[in-house]
Design an enzyme around this catalytic site. Structure first.
Site, PDB file in Angstrom:
ATOM      1  N   ASP A 160       5.057  67.512  46.606  1.00 41.43           N
ATOM      2  CA  ASP A 160       6.277  68.170  47.053  1.00 41.43           C
ATOM      3  C   ASP A 160       5.932  69.284  48.037  1.00 41.43           C
ATOM      4  O   ASP A 160       5.257  70.253  47.679  1.00 41.43           O
ATOM      5  CB  ASP A 160       7.000  68.732  45.836  1.00 41.43           C
ATOM      6  N   GLY A 161       6.408  69.157  49.273  1.00 37.57           N
ATOM      7  CA  GLY A 161       6.134  70.168  50.285  1.00 37.57           C
ATOM      8  C   GLY A 161       6.719  71.518  49.949  1.00 37.57           C
ATOM      9  O   GLY A 161       6.168  72.561  50.312  1.00 37.57           O
ATOM     10  N   ASP A 178       9.060  67.661  59.157  1.00 35.87           N
ATOM     11  CA  ASP A 178       9.586  66.384  59.640  1.00 35.87           C
ATOM     12  C   ASP A 178      10.321  65.722  58.479  1.00 35.87           C
ATOM     13  O   ASP A 178       9.817  64.798  57.846  1.00 35.87           O
ATOM     14  CB  ASP A 178       8.428  65.517  60.136  1.00 35.87           C
ATOM     15  N   SER A 179      11.503  66.226  58.203  1.00 35.77           N
ATOM     16  CA  SER A 179      12.216  65.817  56.997  1.00 35.77           C
ATOM     17  C   SER A 179      13.322  64.825  57.310  1.00 35.77           C
ATOM     18  O   SER A 179      13.830  64.770  58.429  1.00 35.77           O
ATOM     19  CB  SER A 179      12.836  67.045  56.326  1.00 35.77           C
TER      20      SER A 179
END
Length: 309
Positions: A160-161, A178-179
């Site tokens: 998880d970023g 970059d979602s």
């Protein structure tokens, strides 16, 4: 594909998408686009299933190459992916004098990493992608984007970023988010708390860039997002670029920095024609960089109170 599960259908920051495979056509419908849909003719379904995190569809289109769809929303299309990948990458990279360590949140297709590796100064790229299945499918079906992930400068973190950046204070020169659009788990990447933690993970002279949605359809949400980010970062910018096969053909890019005198419209790194050829850039150049911050009146009037461009 099935209907994506909305977190709250009354919350207009969330997306509610329905994708349909019918008579050899893929159709993306979104409640943010009443009366409008994206239709692409399908030649072959390459994958249609579900990971632990999301619905995933990969298909070969009749004309535009392979297409990646997550939760009913198109993420990238081989034919025009370069426009998005180059803008979200080179806007921040051209503004930093010596970016050596870069973090990419999301971006499991590898397109942003591919662009980052075109800089000799980059020593390390960390890709933080939550879904291993996306990585595996992109390596198989989108090799023009994902083959770069085997480069020795690249470290892949499956996780998880949102949690990752909390554990890496003042570590990165550039961070690129970059979602997907703010639907399901990706909504956390559009919260004020995320951008607060993102600021903490940047070095003092760091620069960040995030996918900034579609201004023709998402302007109220973008305005709210930009206003919140202005509470966190001294400098906030918003640029746009053309992406023909994405919704409405226009995508936005949010830029952030704590550098007091930064001018987002003036890249420190100016690319010559030989640079553009060497880097195989199809969209981005220094003139495009400056022009991308010039917004149509309908966007500028809503955002100008919070922007530094």
């Amino acid at each position: 594909m099935s209907k994506a599960s909305p977190m709250d259908v009354n919350n207009k920051s969330c997306y509610f998408s329905l994708s349909v495979l019918e008579n050899d056509w893929f159709k993306e419908i979104n409640d943010g686009w009443p009366g409008y849909s994206i239709n692409i003719q399908v030649e072959e379904i390459l994958f249609n299933g579900k990971s632990d995190y999301q619905d995933i569809l990969v298909f070969k289109s009749k004309r535009f190459g392979n297409v990646l769809v997550l939760n009913g929303i198109i993420q990238c299309i081989e034919w025009d992916e370069f426009a998005y990948q180059e803008m979200i990458t080179h806007l921040p990279m051209a503004l930093h004098p010596n970016p050596q360590k870069v973090l990419v949140i999301g971006g499991g297709d590898g397109g942003v990493v591919r662009e980052l590796l075109k800089y000799d100064c980059v020593r390390k790229v960390i890709l933080c992608e939550i879904d291993q299945v996306v990585l595996d499918l992109c390596k198989k079906h989108l090799p023009s984007m994902s083959s770069c992930l085997d480069d020795p400068r690249v470290t892949i973190n499956i996780g998880d970023g949102v949690e990752f950046i909390k554990k890496h204070p003042e570590e990165f020169d550039v961070i690129i988010t970059d979602s997907p659009d703010p639907e399901a788990d990706a909504e956390a990447l559009f919260n004020k708390s995320y951008y607060t933690d993102l600021k903490g993970a940047l070095k003092q002279d760091g620069i960040a860039c995030s996918q900034g949605l579609t201004p023709y359809t998402d302007l109220p949400f973008i305005r709210n997002l930009v206003a919140q980010c202005k509470d966190i970062f001294p400098k906030v910018g918003y640029a746009t670029g053309n992406t023909p096969l994405y919704a409405m053909g226009t995508l936005g890019y949010l830029l952030f920095s704590s550098i007091p005198d930064i001018d987002f419209t003036k890249p420190l790194r100016k690319f010559s024609n030989s640079d553009l050829e060497r880097m195989k850039l199809k969209y981005y150049n220094s003139d495009i960089h400056a022009a991308s911050f010039v917004l149509p009146n309908c966007f500028r009037n809503e955002l100008q109170d919070f922007l530094d461009t």
